[in-house]
Structures are given as C-alpha cells and as structure tokens.
Motif scaffolding. Structure first.
Motif, PDB file in Angstrom:
ATOM      1  N   SER A   1      48.588  24.698  44.495  1.00 21.72           N
ATOM      2  CA  SER A   1      48.437  25.588  43.349  1.00 21.72           C
ATOM      3  C   SER A   1      47.310  26.580  43.589  1.00 21.72           C
ATOM      4  N   VAL A   2      47.576  27.850  43.338  1.00 26.23           N
ATOM      5  CA  VAL A   2      46.532  28.857  43.516  1.00 26.23           C
ATOM      6  C   VAL A   2      45.412  28.647  42.513  1.00 26.23           C
ATOM      7  N   ASP A   3      45.701  27.963  41.415  1.00 30.87           N
ATOM      8  CA  ASP A   3      44.680  27.706  40.409  1.00 30.87           C
ATOM      9  C   ASP A   3      43.668  26.664  40.859  1.00 30.87           C
ATOM     10  N   GLU A   4      43.995  25.943  41.897  1.00 31.95           N
ATOM     11  CA  GLU A   4      43.113  24.879  42.379  1.00 31.95           C
ATOM     12  C   GLU A   4      42.725  25.127  43.824  1.00 31.95           C
TER      13      GLU A   4
ATOM     14  N   SER B   1      40.218  30.690  42.405  1.00 28.51           N
ATOM     15  CA  SER B   1      40.809  30.698  41.063  1.00 28.51           C
ATOM     16  C   SER B   1      40.290  29.567  40.198  1.00 28.51           C
ATOM     17  N   GLU B   2      39.722  28.558  40.808  1.00 24.69           N
ATOM     18  CA  GLU B   2      39.188  27.436  40.032  1.00 24.69           C
ATOM     19  C   GLU B   2      37.892  27.841  39.344  1.00 24.69           C
TER      20      GLU B   2
ATOM     21  N   SER C   1      45.187  36.617  40.685  1.00 19.88           N
ATOM     22  CA  SER C   1      46.165  35.545  40.878  1.00 19.88           C
ATOM     23  C   SER C   1      46.957  35.330  39.592  1.00 19.88           C
ATOM     24  N   ASP C   2      48.168  34.861  39.762  1.00 22.79           N
ATOM     25  CA  ASP C   2      49.066  34.581  38.645  1.00 22.79           C
ATOM     26  C   ASP C   2      49.475  33.125  38.726  1.00 22.79           C
ATOM     27  N   HIS C   3      48.979  32.339  37.781  1.00 20.73           N
ATOM     28  CA  HIS C   3      49.263  30.898  37.799  1.00 20.73           C
ATOM     29  C   HIS C   3      50.756  30.621  37.667  1.00 20.73           C
ATOM     30  N   ALA C   4      51.429  31.329  36.770  1.00 11.69           N
ATOM     31  CA  ALA C   4      52.849  31.056  36.507  1.00 11.69           C
ATOM     32  C   ALA C   4      53.710  31.304  37.740  1.00 11.69           C
TER      33      ALA C   4
ATOM     34  N   ASN D   1      52.381  31.397  40.839  1.00  9.33           N
ATOM     35  CA  ASN D   1      51.668  30.848  42.001  1.00  9.33           C
ATOM     36  C   ASN D   1      51.555  31.883  43.104  1.00  9.33           C
TER      37      ASN D   1
END
Length: 126
Positions: free
Chosen positions: A28-31, A53-54, A72-75, A77
C-alpha cells in the motif's frame, strides 16, 4: 508480487507539462515511501521527488522545486508526479521506486528502495 508500473511519459515542448503515474501493487502506498528518479544518457540516476505517505513528508531535488509535485492516491494505490514548466534538461527516463520498509530519511537516494518500475521516457524539446 510487487509491481510498479509507470505511465504518462512522452514528448513535450519546453514550458509544457506532463503528469507521470506509478501504479503500485503488492504493498500500500499509504504505508510506504515512494520516489521518482530520473536518468539521462551518460548520467547517474538521480532523485527527483519522494513522499512518505505514512507521515506526509515530501522531498524534492533543488532542480525541480516549485515545478514538480509528488502526490499519492490511496484509492488507486498510485503515486503521481506532476511536472510543470518543463525544460530540455528534464529529458530523461523517469523511474518510480517504492518500499514499505523505509523511514523518512534519505528518500531521494536510489539505494533506499528495493522495488522499481521499468521507467518511462520524458523528452522536452526547446
């Protein structure tokens, strides 16, 4: 399996714009931290922009500050690089890199990342 797939490169005239995309699978790009790098013929690969992104931290090379924006776009990825006011010296192959295990420091250094895309060509003419 981890994959990073870049798209959006092409040819543009000076002062034009392009938006590069990096679709990530396998983490995940969010992590994670992700970065954009570039390599021109005969030159070493250099860091352009990075995002953790975290933590929300972004970092830019001096030569793109004020012109390029990483996001970045979480939805989806996906990580983007919006490039404005392009110059002929921006011509290079642009690579996306990512890693879920790096922290906040040194994110413009290629050696920090284990996963890389195949690259997309950006050509800026004068």
């Amino acid at each position: 399996e981890v994959q990073l797939v870049e798209s959006g490169g092409g040819s543009v005239q000076a002062v034009g714009s392009l938006r590069l995309s990096c679709a990530v699978s396998g983490f995940s790009v969010d992590e994670s931290a992700t970065g954009w790098f570039r390599q021109a013929p005969g030159k070493v690969r250099e860091g352009v922009a990075s995002i953790n992104s975290e933590t929300g931290r972004t970092e830019y090379a001096d030569f793109v500050k004020g012109r390029f924006t990483i996001s970045s776009d979480h939805a989806k990825n996906t990580v983007y690089l919006q490039m404005n006011s392009l110059e002929p010296q921006d011509t290079a192959v642009y690579y996306c890199a990512g890693d879920p295990l790096v922290g906040d420091d040194g994110l413009l250094m290629p050696g920090m990342y284990d996963y890389w895309g195949q690259g997309t060509q950006v050509t800026v003419s004068s």
